[in-house]
Motif scaffolding. Structure first.
Motif, short mmCIF file in Angstrom:
data_model
loop_
_atom_site.label_atom_id
_atom_site.label_comp_id
_atom_site.label_asym_id
_atom_site.label_seq_id
_atom_site.Cartn_x
_atom_site.Cartn_y
_atom_site.Cartn_z
N MET A 48 0.85 -1.20 0.00
CA MET A 48 0.00 0.00 0.00
C MET A 48 0.88 1.24 0.00
O MET A 48 2.08 1.15 0.29
N LYS A 49 0.30 2.35 -0.36
CA LYS A 49 1.05 3.61 -0.32
C LYS A 49 0.21 4.66 0.39
O LYS A 49 -1.01 4.70 0.28
N LEU A 50 0.92 5.53 1.08
CA LEU A 50 0.28 6.67 1.71
C LEU A 50 0.11 7.73 0.63
O LEU A 50 1.10 8.13 0.01
N LYS A 51 -1.13 8.17 0.39
CA LYS A 51 -1.32 9.19 -0.66
C LYS A 51 -1.32 10.61 -0.08
O LYS A 51 -0.57 11.47 -0.50
N ARG A 52 -2.23 10.84 0.87
CA ARG A 52 -2.27 12.18 1.45
C ARG A 52 -2.96 12.18 2.80
O ARG A 52 -3.64 11.23 3.17
N ILE A 53 -2.74 13.28 3.51
CA ILE A 53 -3.44 13.49 4.77
C ILE A 53 -4.10 14.86 4.73
O ILE A 53 -3.52 15.81 4.18
N SER A 54 -5.33 14.96 5.24
CA SER A 54 -6.01 16.26 5.39
C SER A 54 -6.52 16.35 6.81
O SER A 54 -7.08 15.38 7.34
N THR A 55 -6.29 17.50 7.43
CA THR A 55 -6.80 17.66 8.79
C THR A 55 -7.54 18.99 8.87
O THR A 55 -7.26 19.91 8.10
N GLY A 67 -3.62 -4.45 -2.75
CA GLY A 67 -4.51 -5.25 -1.92
C GLY A 67 -3.98 -5.59 -0.54
O GLY A 67 -4.50 -6.48 0.13
N SER A 68 -2.95 -4.89 -0.06
CA SER A 68 -2.42 -5.28 1.26
C SER A 68 -3.36 -4.90 2.40
O SER A 68 -3.31 -5.48 3.48
N LEU A 69 -4.25 -3.93 2.16
CA LEU A 69 -5.31 -3.66 3.13
C LEU A 69 -6.51 -4.53 2.73
O LEU A 69 -6.94 -4.51 1.56
N SER A 70 -7.04 -5.26 3.67
CA SER A 70 -8.01 -6.31 3.33
C SER A 70 -9.41 -5.77 3.10
O SER A 70 -10.38 -6.21 3.73
N LEU A 71 -9.54 -4.79 2.22
CA LEU A 71 -10.85 -4.29 1.80
C LEU A 71 -10.81 -4.15 0.29
O LEU A 71 -9.77 -3.78 -0.27
N PRO A 72 -11.90 -4.42 -0.39
CA PRO A 72 -11.89 -4.49 -1.87
C PRO A 72 -11.98 -3.12 -2.54
O PRO A 72 -12.85 -2.88 -3.39
N PHE A 73 -11.11 -2.22 -2.15
CA PHE A 73 -11.08 -0.90 -2.77
C PHE A 73 -9.67 -0.56 -3.20
O PHE A 73 -8.72 -0.91 -2.51
N PHE A 76 -14.46 6.58 10.48
CA PHE A 76 -15.00 6.25 9.16
C PHE A 76 -13.95 5.54 8.31
O PHE A 76 -12.76 5.86 8.39
N ILE A 77 -14.41 4.58 7.52
CA ILE A 77 -13.59 4.01 6.46
C ILE A 77 -14.37 4.20 5.17
O ILE A 77 -15.51 3.75 5.07
N ASN A 78 -13.79 4.93 4.23
CA ASN A 78 -14.50 5.29 2.99
C ASN A 78 -15.90 5.81 3.28
O ASN A 78 -16.89 5.32 2.74
N LYS A 79 -15.96 6.81 4.15
CA LYS A 79 -17.19 7.51 4.49
C LYS A 79 -18.19 6.68 5.29
O LYS A 79 -19.24 7.19 5.67
N GLU A 80 -17.90 5.41 5.52
CA GLU A 80 -18.86 4.60 6.27
C GLU A 80 -18.47 4.58 7.75
O GLU A 80 -17.31 4.32 8.08
N ALA A 81 -19.42 4.83 8.62
CA ALA A 81 -19.14 4.86 10.06
C ALA A 81 -18.71 3.48 10.54
O ALA A 81 -19.35 2.48 10.23
N VAL A 82 -17.61 3.45 11.29
CA VAL A 82 -17.09 2.18 11.83
C VAL A 82 -16.69 2.41 13.28
O VAL A 82 -16.84 3.51 13.81
N ARG A 83 -16.19 1.36 13.92
CA ARG A 83 -15.65 1.51 15.27
C ARG A 83 -14.14 1.64 15.19
O ARG A 83 -13.53 1.29 14.18
N LEU A 84 -13.53 2.12 16.26
CA LEU A 84 -12.07 2.26 16.30
C LEU A 84 -11.41 0.92 16.00
O LEU A 84 -10.42 0.84 15.25
N LYS A 85 -11.98 -0.14 16.52
CA LYS A 85 -11.41 -1.47 16.34
C LYS A 85 -11.30 -1.84 14.85
O LYS A 85 -10.36 -2.51 14.43
N ASP A 86 -12.27 -1.39 14.05
CA ASP A 86 -12.22 -1.71 12.62
C ASP A 86 -11.01 -1.07 11.96
O ASP A 86 -10.43 -1.62 11.03
N ILE A 87 -10.64 0.11 12.47
CA ILE A 87 -9.46 0.78 11.92
C ILE A 87 -8.19 0.03 12.33
O ILE A 87 -7.34 -0.27 11.48
N THR A 88 -8.03 -0.27 13.60
CA THR A 88 -6.81 -0.97 14.02
C THR A 88 -6.74 -2.37 13.39
O THR A 88 -5.66 -2.82 12.99
N ASP A 89 -7.88 -3.04 13.23
CA ASP A 89 -7.89 -4.35 12.56
C ASP A 89 -7.42 -4.24 11.11
O ASP A 89 -6.70 -5.10 10.61
#
Ligand SMILES: Nc1ncnc2c1ncn2[C@@H]1O[C@H](COP(=O)(O)OP(=O)(O)OP(=O)(O)O)[C@@H](O)[C@H]1O
Ligand SMILES: Nc1ncnc2c1ncn2[C@@H]1O[C@H](COP(=O)(O)OP(=O)(O)OP(=O)(O)O)[C@@H](O)[C@H]1O
Ligand SMILES: [Mg+2]
Ligand SMILES: [Mg+2]
Lengths: 165, 165, 165, 165
Positions: free
Chosen positions: D1-8, D89-95, D113-126
């Motif tokens: 995977m590659k880091l593309k950008r960050i916005s804050t 595909g190193s991140l296990s989501l089909p995007f 959020f992952i791709n605008k969909e509300a998730v829990r913190l655990k989903d991000i660390t997983d």
């Protein structure tokens, strides 16, 4: 009091002698990584009575003795001598010049001297009590520890202030 | 003892604010006794505000801001109880060049009462030096010291750091 | 799991020695499993020897030597399991200019497999950059980022750090 | 995977927006002390799931929200969004592109959020488990912590090696 000079033999990477004359004002010590700059301040810390190997960046006190290189044998002992100008009498001994020295042998045996007279370690630390000089004052700032006073627990900070009063 | 501590504390507190303002060129800094009822057992908290920013605890400060704040506090204490000499080992490591220059200029005000022995890699700090020792390892693993001549006696080009009202 | 760990360990151990020798220009470094009988519960000890010096634990290493050794070990681990990206915040702070240059040249070998985002104050590190962002606070307390043009695309002047046999 | 950008927005000293595009190779972030460089890497650490205020250099998580200056009011919330190129595909989501974002309100309420969909913190660390990315890998090196791996207990070092195997 004033710091006049330090002489060491066999101390850490200073296999031979280290002689540093300190005058008034600002003395800068410079050089590449690993050349021995911090070692010279370890020498001052040690001769003032430091007893913690960690504070001197060694595993055990004998590691203060020059341990040799690929083409030079280790030394058998180390000695550090520091000379103070005591014209203002702030050191409570009746001498205008006071030399404090400390020796350590590979055997672990230590010797301490004030003006060539054998003394105990306690006599050295007592000499510097209340002079603002010593291993617990903030006047010997180790590398990487500049913000130690900020990280100190609030109670430790109060103790530093108490010492100043 | 309580009275003596509070007098010293107040002196350090005022020195800290004044020295902080000089080294940051503005802003302010404060010390707070956490437990007014039991001062000699209390902790001391530090608050500071670089120019234009908000007064806060030092937790979110940057690496360089922490070094500067620590230097201001240490010098505030030195002003109350001056150590005859002070060994500072790379206290400028986190500072950008503009701040190293301010630190070097701050030293000029204290050097009449304290001998400073400063280990540094930074040319701006060296600019404040009265003498310069270079440590080298011509033979690998064996340190030697050389007295270094200044090409620049730019000590006189450094102007003292102004007080900030 | 034990076999897998030992294979990885051996890889890291060899990478560590090789990378250490490259960044120090010689010497050697080693990792040791303290408890061979119970590897998955054991500690790992680090030994290293800058060129011309003696193999020792890292306790007496200088500030700059410790940074270089840590960098060598981190890159040894990256070679086994590359992170896609790596944020390094002022890892060059303790390094003299010659060593910052060696660090910058070491980065050139890893950048094809890892994105490096490096915070630095040092021009030698900046010389390795593919792009440069400047952070400023035009309004006090408010950060903004500016994309900075290189006057020098001296990335191509930096030669890779050679392997040391 | 590659880091593309960050916005804050509203993150620490970045009162308005911070937008950083990361390309291949080496990106350097430079600027004076206290201007916000380390804050930008705190943003990455936070959006990847960091839960310790200390690791983010704040006293409490709400201190991550821009807290105002002498002429600018505080913000009410902060958001950090980071976008990854997931072509391999190193991140296990089909995007092919994955955006992870995290919000925090003054109330203490958090959103993920992952791709605008509300998730829990655990989903991000997983999502980042086993990718070499994350708050516990050595790929996010905080300022002043370069030699953390040398200071780590021998057992902690073994755990780092285990993670690489
Ligand atoms: N007993 C000893 N015998 C021989 N060499 C020693 C001994 N103790 C320490 N050294 C060496 O001294 C060196 C470290 O010196 P020092 O810490 O003074 O460096 P420095 O000049 O402060 O460098 P830096 O700029 O990186 O902080 C190490 O390479 C270490 O191996
Ligand atoms: N929530 C917040 N609101 C406003 N300002 C903040 C907030 N959190 C941190 N800051 C400010 O950010 C500044 C520190 O920024 P940062 O640590 O990124 O500096 P830096 O560029 O890394 O500097 P250095 O080179 O000294 O390490 C501090 O002055 C702090 O007051
Ligand atoms: Mg040093
Ligand atoms: Mg920083």
């Amino acid at each position: 009091m004033k710091l006049k000079r330090i002489s060491t033999s066999g101390f850490k990477s200073f296999a031979d002698r280290l002689n540093l004359e300190f005058g008034d004002g600002i003395t800068c010590i410079v050089g590449p990584n690993g050349c021995g700059k911090s070692n010279s301040s370890d020498a001052v810390r040690w001769v003032l009575g430091e007893q913690s190997p960690r504070a001197l960046r060694v595993n055990r006190m004998q590691d203060l003795i020059f341990s040799g290189t690929s083409d030079r044998k280790p030394e058998g002992m180390t000695e550090v001598r520091v000379v103070f100008d005591n014209e203002d009498g702030s050191l409570s001994l009746p001498f205008a010049e006071i030399e404090v020295s400390r020796r350590l042998y590979r055997s672990g045996e230590s010797e301490y001297f004030i003006n060539k007279e054998a003394v105990r370690l306690k006599d050295i630390t007592d000499l510097f009590a209340n002079t603002g000089v010593g291993t617990h004052s903030y006047s010997l700032l180790e590398q990487g520890r500049v913000d130690a006073i900020l990280k100190a627990k609030p109670n430790e900070r109060r103790e530093i202030f108490e010492e100043a009063s | 003892a309580r009275k003596q501590f509070l007098d010293t504390f107040e002196q350090i507190r005022q020195n800290f604010n004044r020295t902080f303002r000089r080294i940051f060129g503005g802003g302010r800094a404060d010390l707070m006794i956490l437990n007014e009822a039991n001062v000699l057992e209390s902790g001391v908290e530090i608050f500071a505000q670089p120019p234009g920013k908000k007064l806060q605890s030092i937790t979110p400060f940057s690496g360089g801001e922490k070094s500067m704040t620590a230097i201001a506090l240490l010098f505030a204490i030195y002003q109350v109880k001056a150590s005859p000499f002070c060994f500072l080992d790379e206290v400028d490591a986190a500072l950008d060049d503009a701040n190293v220059d301010r630190f070097a200029r701050l030293l000029l005000d204290f050097k009449h009462q304290t001998q400073f022995i400063i280990v540094t890699h930074n040319k701006h700090t060296m600019a404040a030096a009265d003498r310069l020792y270079g440590v080298t390892m011509d033979k690998p693993g064996v340190s030697t010291v050389v007295s270094m001549e200044f090409e620049h006696r730019s000590n006189y080009d450094l102007s003292p750091l102004p007080e900030v009202e």
